[in-house]
Design an enzyme around this catalytic site. Structure first.
Site, PDB file in Angstrom:
ATOM      1  N   ASP A   7      10.692  43.895 -22.759  1.00  0.00           N
ATOM      2  CA  ASP A   7      11.552  44.270 -23.923  1.00  0.00           C
ATOM      3  C   ASP A   7      12.358  43.097 -24.249  1.00  0.00           C
ATOM      4  O   ASP A   7      12.377  42.693 -23.545  1.00  0.00           O
ATOM      5  CB  ASP A   7      12.111  45.596 -23.844  1.00  0.00           C
ATOM      6  CG  ASP A   7      13.459  45.781 -25.247  1.00  0.00           C
ATOM      7  OD1 ASP A   7      12.433  45.626 -25.660  1.00  0.00           O
ATOM      8  OD2 ASP A   7      14.327  46.196 -24.576  1.00  0.00           O
ATOM      9  N   ASP A   9      15.704  42.728 -27.252  1.00  0.00           N
ATOM     10  CA  ASP A   9      16.845  43.154 -26.704  1.00  0.00           C
ATOM     11  C   ASP A   9      17.851  43.608 -25.883  1.00  0.00           C
ATOM     12  O   ASP A   9      17.101  44.841 -24.788  1.00  0.00           O
ATOM     13  CB  ASP A   9      16.922  43.958 -28.262  1.00  0.00           C
ATOM     14  CG  ASP A   9      16.389  42.957 -29.564  1.00  0.00           C
ATOM     15  OD1 ASP A   9      17.348  42.013 -30.266  1.00  0.00           O
ATOM     16  OD2 ASP A   9      15.907  43.918 -30.154  1.00  0.00           O
ATOM     17  N   GLY A  44      17.662  51.038 -28.360  1.00  0.00           N
ATOM     18  CA  GLY A  44      15.885  50.939 -27.710  1.00  0.00           C
ATOM     19  C   GLY A  44      15.234  51.712 -29.479  1.00  0.00           C
ATOM     20  O   GLY A  44      14.436  51.838 -29.822  1.00  0.00           O
ATOM     21  N   ARG A  47      15.142  50.687 -36.717  1.00  0.00           N
ATOM     22  CA  ARG A  47      16.844  50.612 -37.315  1.00  0.00           C
ATOM     23  C   ARG A  47      16.188  51.923 -38.028  1.00  0.00           C
ATOM     24  O   ARG A  47      17.514  52.808 -38.518  1.00  0.00           O
ATOM     25  CB  ARG A  47      16.208  49.712 -38.682  1.00  0.00           C
ATOM     26  CG  ARG A  47      17.634  48.801 -38.828  1.00  0.00           C
ATOM     27  CD  ARG A  47      16.950  47.693 -40.398  1.00  0.00           C
ATOM     28  NE  ARG A  47      15.632  46.833 -39.828  1.00  0.00           N
ATOM     29  CZ  ARG A  47      15.190  45.947 -39.869  1.00  0.00           C
ATOM     30  NH1 ARG A  47      15.115  46.174 -41.243  1.00  0.00           N
ATOM     31  NH2 ARG A  47      14.477  45.071 -39.267  1.00  0.00           N
ATOM     32  N   SER A 112      11.961  45.515 -32.468  1.00  0.00           N
ATOM     33  CA  SER A 112      12.571  44.942 -33.540  1.00  0.00           C
ATOM     34  C   SER A 112      11.787  44.334 -34.411  1.00  0.00           C
ATOM     35  O   SER A 112      10.929  43.369 -33.613  1.00  0.00           O
ATOM     36  CB  SER A 112      13.733  44.447 -32.853  1.00  0.00           C
ATOM     37  OG  SER A 112      14.317  43.079 -33.700  1.00  0.00           O
ATOM     38  N   ASN A 114      12.599  41.304 -35.831  1.00  0.00           N
ATOM     39  CA  ASN A 114      13.271  40.787 -35.601  1.00  0.00           C
ATOM     40  C   ASN A 114      12.736  39.317 -34.124  1.00  0.00           C
ATOM     41  O   ASN A 114      13.813  38.603 -34.684  1.00  0.00           O
ATOM     42  CB  ASN A 114      14.936  40.470 -36.007  1.00  0.00           C
ATOM     43  CG  ASN A 114      15.201  40.909 -37.527  1.00  0.00           C
ATOM     44  OD1 ASN A 114      14.848  39.760 -38.303  1.00  0.00           O
ATOM     45  ND2 ASN A 114      16.344  41.833 -37.516  1.00  0.00           N
ATOM     46  N   ASP A 166      15.611  47.690 -21.034  1.00  0.00           N
ATOM     47  CA  ASP A 166      17.345  48.535 -20.772  1.00  0.00           C
ATOM     48  C   ASP A 166      18.051  49.365 -21.223  1.00  0.00           C
ATOM     49  O   ASP A 166      18.495  50.274 -21.159  1.00  0.00           O
ATOM     50  CB  ASP A 166      17.454  47.396 -21.666  1.00  0.00           C
ATOM     51  CG  ASP A 166      18.106  47.254 -22.714  1.00  0.00           C
ATOM     52  OD1 ASP A 166      17.081  47.048 -23.784  1.00  0.00           O
ATOM     53  OD2 ASP A 166      18.790  47.523 -23.623  1.00  0.00           O
TER      54      ASP A 166
HETATM   55  C1  G6P Z   1      15.974  46.909 -30.350  1.00  0.00           C
HETATM   56  C2  G6P Z   1      16.613  46.863 -30.579  1.00  0.00           C
HETATM   57  C3  G6P Z   1      17.577  48.528 -31.366  1.00  0.00           C
HETATM   58  C4  G6P Z   1      17.220  47.645 -33.584  1.00  0.00           C
HETATM   59  C5  G6P Z   1      15.930  47.903 -33.038  1.00  0.00           C
HETATM   60  C6  G6P Z   1      15.464  47.161 -34.336  1.00  0.00           C
HETATM   61  O1  G6P Z   1      14.697  48.255 -30.242  1.00  0.00           O
HETATM   62  O2  G6P Z   1      16.988  47.579 -29.393  1.00  0.00           O
HETATM   63  O3  G6P Z   1      18.860  47.977 -31.000  1.00  0.00           O
HETATM   64  O4  G6P Z   1      17.164  48.982 -33.539  1.00  0.00           O
HETATM   65  O5  G6P Z   1      15.086  47.033 -32.445  1.00  0.00           O
HETATM   66  O6  G6P Z   1      15.289  46.539 -34.673  1.00  0.00           O
HETATM   67  P1  G6P Z   1      15.822  45.350 -35.973  1.00  0.00           P
HETATM   68  O7  G6P Z   1      15.592  44.622 -35.676  1.00  0.00           O
HETATM   69  O8  G6P Z   1      14.199  45.844 -36.762  1.00  0.00           O
HETATM   70  O9  G6P Z   1      16.140  46.321 -36.575  1.00  0.00           O
HETATM   71 MG    MG Z   2      16.099  47.088 -25.508  1.00  0.00          MG
END
Ligand code: G6P
Ligand code: MG
Length: 227
Positions: A7, A9, A44, A47, A112, A114, A166
């Site tokens: 993972d 983030d 996790g 969005r 994510s 990003n 995590d």
């Molecule tokens: C990861 C993070 C989340 C976040 C998700 C979407 O899983 O742990 O906290 O909401 O990604 O991320 P984004 O950057 O696409 O909004």
């Molecule tokens: Mg994570």
């Protein structure tokens, strides 16, 4: 074990706190409640799922929903701008390098959209053989979960692949997909994991592989390594 799926983030990059800070700001602006329990549950989640959790059943028009997710992403991206190599979490980069040297195929999988930008910024992108992010998962015609897409991208069967997570949500999903799980963080939240480390700092790749090899089934009992 032939493969590892990391993972991003909260495992490779110290960005889980940036997602949470952006959601905390949104909660303040929108008058939504935000406490430690909510923060733990947001880890996790995508969005959209994060905003649904924050709204806690409250219905809002789709345009307003989309505007809030855009605003949250703008806050998050502003914070990502200042990320650098020092924002890689301790031990993650070394573990990826050491596993790769031992012939283990290493990929990243993140909800994510990003994640690639974050991996580039913390300097870990080039060490991974494949990256599956939230965009790839959404675009995939197979409908497979990102962990399975990442395992397939490095040519490893899910049962021979370990997911490093995590979040409680991610750990539970990986286990339900028949993958062994290394948890990073709070052992109480990561009860689906095969092994939990408080951090990846100092984790030895050879010893880790030995332990995971002994835990053949993803549902083997939980061991917590305190450091
Ligand atoms: C990861 C993070 C989340 C976040 C998700 C979407 O899983 O742990 O906290 O909401 O990604 O991320 P984004 O950057 O696409 O909004
Ligand atoms: Mg994570």
């Amino acid at each position: 074990v032939d493969g590892f799926v990391f993972d991003v983030d909260g495992v490779i990059a110290d960005t889980a706190r940036l997602h949470l800070a952006a959601w905390r700001r949104i909660a303040e602006e929108e008058g939504l409640s935000f406490d430690e329990r909510v923060a733990g549950e947001l880890r996790g989640l995508s969005r959209e799922a994060s905003l649904r959790r924050l709204l806690d059943g409250r219905q809002i028009p789709p345009e307003e929903f989309a505007e809030i997710t855009r605003r949250k992403n703008a806050y998050y991206l502003a914070a990502v701008e200042s990320l650098g190599a020092c924002d890689a979490l301790p031990g993650a980069e070394k573990l990826v390098r050491d596993l790769a040297r031992l012939g283990i195929r290493c990929a990243a999988a993140s909800a994510s959209r990003n994640a690639r930008a974050v991996l580039e910024r913390v300097g870990v992108r080039g060490l991974l053989e494949a990256v599956i992010d939230g965009n790839d998962e959404a675009a995939s015609k197979t409908g497979l979960h990102r962990f399975l897409l990442a395992a397939a991208a490095v040519g490893v069967e899910p049962g021979r692949c370990v997911v490093v997570e995590d979040s409680a949500a991610g750990a539970a999903t990986a286990r339900s997909l028949g993958m062994r799980v290394v948890g990073v963080g709070d052992p109480a939240a990561l009860c689906a994991a095969t092994l939990v480390f408080e951090s990846l700092r100092g984790v030895d790749a050879r010893i880790l592989l030995k332990w995971l090899g002994a835990a053949r089934s993803p549902s083997a009992s939980l061991t917590t390594i305190r450091q």
